[in-house]
Design an enzyme around this catalytic site. Structure first.
Site, PDB file in Angstrom:
ATOM      1  N   LYS A  49      73.344  10.761 -41.143  1.00  0.00           N
ATOM      2  CA  LYS A  49      73.665  10.684 -39.713  1.00  0.00           C
ATOM      3  C   LYS A  49      75.184  10.751 -39.503  1.00  0.00           C
ATOM      4  O   LYS A  49      75.667  11.456 -38.617  1.00  0.00           O
ATOM      5  CB  LYS A  49      73.100   9.391 -39.117  1.00  0.00           C
ATOM      6  CG  LYS A  49      71.575   9.432 -38.977  1.00  0.00           C
ATOM      7  CD  LYS A  49      70.982   8.087 -38.612  1.00  0.00           C
ATOM      8  CE  LYS A  49      69.449   8.146 -38.659  1.00  0.00           C
ATOM      9  NZ  LYS A  49      68.794   6.872 -38.448  1.00  0.00           N
ATOM     10  N   GLN A  93      70.175   0.595 -37.839  1.00  0.00           N
ATOM     11  CA  GLN A  93      69.279   1.251 -38.797  1.00  0.00           C
ATOM     12  C   GLN A  93      68.143   0.311 -39.203  1.00  0.00           C
ATOM     13  O   GLN A  93      68.389  -0.812 -39.654  1.00  0.00           O
ATOM     14  CB  GLN A  93      70.080   1.702 -40.035  1.00  0.00           C
ATOM     15  CG  GLN A  93      69.269   2.423 -41.074  1.00  0.00           C
ATOM     16  CD  GLN A  93      68.719   3.776 -40.591  1.00  0.00           C
ATOM     17  OE1 GLN A  93      69.396   4.530 -39.898  1.00  0.00           O
ATOM     18  NE2 GLN A  93      67.474   4.070 -40.932  1.00  0.00           N
ATOM     19  N   ASP A 116      68.521   5.435 -29.818  1.00  0.00           N
ATOM     20  CA  ASP A 116      67.212   5.542 -30.480  1.00  0.00           C
ATOM     21  C   ASP A 116      66.067   5.456 -29.473  1.00  0.00           C
ATOM     22  O   ASP A 116      64.904   5.659 -29.821  1.00  0.00           O
ATOM     23  CB  ASP A 116      67.050   4.421 -31.522  1.00  0.00           C
ATOM     24  CG  ASP A 116      67.388   4.917 -32.927  1.00  0.00           C
ATOM     25  OD1 ASP A 116      67.374   6.138 -33.131  1.00  0.00           O
ATOM     26  OD2 ASP A 116      67.649   4.074 -33.794  1.00  0.00           O
TER      27      ASP A 116
END
Ligand code: NAP
Length: 278
Positions: A49, A93, A116
């Protein structure tokens, strides 16, 4: 023989487009990435990422915390990042180490920076059909579906899996495109028959090659979200890919299908967050 949907090249094209977009922005978007602990898979995902951010011109701000970090310490960090004008997106994460309350911590990320798309305000916005942050993997899957199907009106779509991260938002996106959507899960009866009715079949379960070729309607568009490690160490999806090639109209491979789209859509969400905050 089914058309193999090349998620890698579609995501590369999207990333190039996004890089051009960022190049034209006065204030470059910034993504804060929080990684807690040493989970090797999470480490790889985070590194990918960050690399993708750099290539696109997005600033990445890394917060690598030890595995014994407390809920309180993460809460303090998220609160600080929520208030930081130089941070447009925040990614926590997952999975977090077991002693941490992931569900609560994820909800602390303010909706505007929730790249997200897991904040309940964003989940609600999707259900209501108003603009918000859409989770990256369903967003990417929809781009892949639209790369092969120009008109989704009235098509039967079946989504296997009903997680907040994927199944539920995927079903909402298909509904927005006027598909007739069925959600299947571990309690679904006669799941094979349910799947046989699908013009669009999306599998997000996490069970190696669970969907057999004879579950697939001839010519269907098949999207395989699952990531499973086989005994030989190789990755495979939830669809029995080789057998499905003879039946499906189009199908995503694993790896190289949905996976690359997830990162591209994370970048897109970060740019969107920057624009909305300015
Ligand atoms: P999850 O939260 O574990 O959800 C799995 C879903 O599958 C649940 O809804 C479960 O039903 C359903 N299920 C389990 N066994 C089933 C069965 N025998 N028949 C029908 N449905 C069954 O997983 P997730 O986070 O959605 O992820 C699913 C898969 O996608 C995993 O392999 C994950 O690694 C992969 N994934 C990939 C990406 C990517 O970027 N490519 C992103 C996200 C996830 P119940 O609700 O009834 O338990």
């Amino acid at each position: 023989m089914a058309h193999i949907i090349d998620g890698k090249s579609i995501s590369n094209a999207l990333k190039e487009e996004l890089a051009q977009h960022v190049a034209a922005m006065d204030h470059k978007p910034g993504l804060a990435v929080i990684l807690v602990g040493e989970d090797p898979a999470s480490n790889v995902y985070v590194n990918n990422k960050i690399k993708a951010c750099e290539k696109t011109g997005i600033r990445s701000i890394e917060h690598r915390l030890p595995a014994d970090t407390t809920d309180q310490a993460i809460e303090t960090l998220i609160t600080r990042l929520n208030d930081d004008n130089d941070v447009d997106g925040i990614l926590l994460q997952l999975p977090l180490p077991k002693h941490l309350d992931s569900d609560r911590l994820v909800q602390l990320i303010c909706a505007a920076k929730d790249v997200d798309g897991l904040n309940l305000l964003n989940a609600g916005a999707l259900v209501a059909g108003v603009d918000g942050m859409v989770p990256c993997t369903p967003q990417g899957s929809m781009i892949l579906i639209k790369s092969v199907l120009k008109d989704l009106n009235g098509l039967n779509a079946v989504v296997i899996g009903r997680s907040l991260l994927f199944g539920k938002p995927m079903a909402q996106l298909l509904l927005q495109e006027n598909c007739t959507v069925t959600m299947a899960h571990s309690r679904t009866k006669n799941i094979e028959d349910v799947c046989r009715n699908a013009d669009i079949l999306v599998a997000a379960v996490g069970r190696e090659k669970m969907v057999k070729a004879d579950w697939i309607k001839p010519g269907a568009c098949v999207i395989d979200v699952g990531i499973n490690r086989m005994e030989n160490g190789k990755l495979c999806g939830d669809i029995d890919f080789d057998a499905a090639l003879d039946i499906a109209g189009a199908i995503t491979p694993v790896p190289g299908g949905v996976g690359p789209m997830t990162i591209a859509c994370l970048l897109a969400n970060t740019i969107k967050a920057r624009k909305q905050q300015s």
